[in-house]
Design a protein around this motif. Sequence first.
Motif, PDB file in Angstrom:
ATOM      1  N   LYS A   1       0.897  -1.283  -0.245  1.00  0.00           N
ATOM      2  CA  LYS A   1       0.067   0.161  -0.100  1.00  0.00           C
ATOM      3  C   LYS A   1       0.946   1.279   0.155  1.00  0.00           C
ATOM      4  O   LYS A   1       0.581   2.356  -0.779  1.00  0.00           O
ATOM      5  CB  LYS A   1      -0.973   0.135   1.182  1.00  0.00           C
ATOM      6  N   MET A   2       1.790   1.313   1.019  1.00  0.00           N
ATOM      7  CA  MET A   2       2.734   2.460   0.838  1.00  0.00           C
ATOM      8  C   MET A   2       3.509   2.674  -0.298  1.00  0.00           C
ATOM      9  O   MET A   2       3.733   3.800  -0.957  1.00  0.00           O
ATOM     10  CB  MET A   2       3.751   2.132   2.214  1.00  0.00           C
ATOM     11  N   THR A   3       3.988   1.651  -0.888  1.00  0.00           N
ATOM     12  CA  THR A   3       4.720   1.693  -2.131  1.00  0.00           C
ATOM     13  C   THR A   3       3.773   2.223  -3.363  1.00  0.00           C
ATOM     14  O   THR A   3       4.376   2.908  -4.178  1.00  0.00           O
ATOM     15  CB  THR A   3       5.247   0.206  -2.712  1.00  0.00           C
ATOM     16  N   MET A   4       2.362   1.530  -3.359  1.00  0.00           N
ATOM     17  CA  MET A   4       1.757   2.078  -4.568  1.00  0.00           C
ATOM     18  C   MET A   4       1.337   3.786  -4.291  1.00  0.00           C
ATOM     19  O   MET A   4       1.110   4.199  -5.306  1.00  0.00           O
ATOM     20  CB  MET A   4       0.378   1.345  -4.398  1.00  0.00           C
ATOM     21  N   ILE A   5       1.130   3.998  -2.948  1.00  0.00           N
ATOM     22  CA  ILE A   5       0.752   5.595  -2.627  1.00  0.00           C
ATOM     23  C   ILE A   5       2.094   6.331  -2.953  1.00  0.00           C
ATOM     24  O   ILE A   5       1.824   7.382  -3.611  1.00  0.00           O
ATOM     25  CB  ILE A   5       0.370   5.507  -1.080  1.00  0.00           C
ATOM     26  N   TYR A   6       3.042   5.878  -2.739  1.00  0.00           N
ATOM     27  CA  TYR A   6       4.195   6.620  -3.070  1.00  0.00           C
ATOM     28  C   TYR A   6       4.368   6.687  -4.670  1.00  0.00           C
ATOM     29  O   TYR A   6       4.754   7.807  -5.015  1.00  0.00           O
ATOM     30  CB  TYR A   6       5.659   5.748  -2.438  1.00  0.00           C
ATOM     31  N   VAL A   7       4.170   5.797  -5.361  1.00  0.00           N
ATOM     32  CA  VAL A   7       4.305   5.766  -6.723  1.00  0.00           C
ATOM     33  C   VAL A   7       3.398   6.706  -7.353  1.00  0.00           C
ATOM     34  O   VAL A   7       3.543   7.553  -8.275  1.00  0.00           O
ATOM     35  CB  VAL A   7       4.259   4.329  -7.406  1.00  0.00           C
ATOM     36  N   ILE A   8       2.053   6.727  -6.761  1.00  0.00           N
ATOM     37  CA  ILE A   8       1.026   7.569  -7.258  1.00  0.00           C
ATOM     38  C   ILE A   8       1.163   8.981  -7.014  1.00  0.00           C
ATOM     39  O   ILE A   8       1.285   9.856  -7.904  1.00  0.00           O
ATOM     40  CB  ILE A   8      -0.400   6.953  -6.730  1.00  0.00           C
ATOM     41  N   PHE A   9       1.755   9.266  -5.900  1.00  0.00           N
ATOM     42  CA  PHE A   9       1.538  10.750  -5.487  1.00  0.00           C
ATOM     43  C   PHE A   9       3.277  11.292  -5.297  1.00  0.00           C
ATOM     44  O   PHE A   9       3.346  12.468  -5.196  1.00  0.00           O
ATOM     45  CB  PHE A   9       1.151  10.843  -4.024  1.00  0.00           C
ATOM     46  N   ALA A  10       4.205  10.700  -5.753  1.00  0.00           N
ATOM     47  CA  ALA A  10       5.509  11.045  -5.902  1.00  0.00           C
ATOM     48  C   ALA A  10       6.213  10.903  -7.146  1.00  0.00           C
ATOM     49  O   ALA A  10       6.865  11.972  -7.910  1.00  0.00           O
ATOM     50  CB  ALA A  10       6.431  10.776  -4.741  1.00  0.00           C
ATOM     51  N   VAL A  11       6.087   9.576  -7.531  1.00  0.00           N
ATOM     52  CA  VAL A  11       6.985   9.312  -8.756  1.00  0.00           C
ATOM     53  C   VAL A  11       6.043   9.607  -9.981  1.00  0.00           C
ATOM     54  O   VAL A  11       6.917  10.301 -10.871  1.00  0.00           O
ATOM     55  CB  VAL A  11       7.120   7.670  -8.831  1.00  0.00           C
ATOM     56  N   LEU A  12       4.787   9.511 -10.126  1.00  0.00           N
ATOM     57  CA  LEU A  12       4.485   9.831 -11.523  1.00  0.00           C
ATOM     58  C   LEU A  12       4.145  11.488 -11.550  1.00  0.00           C
ATOM     59  O   LEU A  12       4.532  11.791 -12.678  1.00  0.00           O
ATOM     60  CB  LEU A  12       2.776   9.216 -11.482  1.00  0.00           C
ATOM     61  N   PRO A  13       3.951  12.277 -10.457  1.00  0.00           N
ATOM     62  CA  PRO A  13       4.074  13.592 -10.832  1.00  0.00           C
ATOM     63  C   PRO A  13       5.325  14.192 -11.228  1.00  0.00           C
ATOM     64  O   PRO A  13       5.671  15.052 -11.931  1.00  0.00           O
ATOM     65  CB  PRO A  13       3.518  14.385  -9.527  1.00  0.00           C
ATOM     66  N   MET A  14       6.457  13.507 -10.519  1.00  0.00           N
ATOM     67  CA  MET A  14       7.777  13.893 -10.784  1.00  0.00           C
ATOM     68  C   MET A  14       7.940  13.378 -12.310  1.00  0.00           C
ATOM     69  O   MET A  14       8.848  14.344 -12.934  1.00  0.00           O
ATOM     70  CB  MET A  14       8.745  12.951 -10.100  1.00  0.00           C
ATOM     71  N   ILE A  15       7.599  12.488 -12.779  1.00  0.00           N
ATOM     72  CA  ILE A  15       7.834  12.210 -14.237  1.00  0.00           C
ATOM     73  C   ILE A  15       7.274  13.354 -15.129  1.00  0.00           C
ATOM     74  O   ILE A  15       7.710  13.600 -16.094  1.00  0.00           O
ATOM     75  CB  ILE A  15       7.195  10.644 -14.487  1.00  0.00           C
ATOM     76  N   PHE A  16       5.763  13.531 -14.868  1.00  0.00           N
ATOM     77  CA  PHE A  16       5.146  14.668 -15.507  1.00  0.00           C
ATOM     78  C   PHE A  16       6.054  16.046 -15.481  1.00  0.00           C
ATOM     79  O   PHE A  16       6.230  16.450 -16.545  1.00  0.00           O
ATOM     80  CB  PHE A  16       3.794  14.538 -15.123  1.00  0.00           C
ATOM     81  N   VAL A  17       6.308  16.173 -14.283  1.00  0.00           N
ATOM     82  CA  VAL A  17       7.181  17.516 -14.224  1.00  0.00           C
ATOM     83  C   VAL A  17       8.413  17.662 -15.159  1.00  0.00           C
ATOM     84  O   VAL A  17       8.724  18.363 -15.650  1.00  0.00           O
ATOM     85  CB  VAL A  17       7.472  18.100 -12.808  1.00  0.00           C
TER      86      VAL A  17
END
Length: 82
Positions: free
Chosen positions: A15-31
């Motif tokens: 759960k923590m890994t999925m939340i991290y990917v959704i709220f940290a990694v994906l926005p960082m990729i878009f930016v």
Amino acid sequence: MNIVKWFKDQSFFKKMTMIYVIFAVLPMIFVTAYNYIQTSRILQEKSYQDMQQNMETAGKSLETLNNMQDGTMNLRRRKQMS
């Protein structure tokens, strides 16, 4: 609500890994992608402007050189006529 049930069944670490990917990694990729595209566009425009300026400078240099050669040729003709 199959997704909610599935999410509840996952372990805390998943759960923590999925939340991290959704709220940290994906926005960082878009930016990062947005910044890359904007920087690339700006650098291309600057490169184009620099090329135009270099071409104008080269043209003025050639024009000056041509005028100097014309002046030298005119002096030689005058000396030969005299």
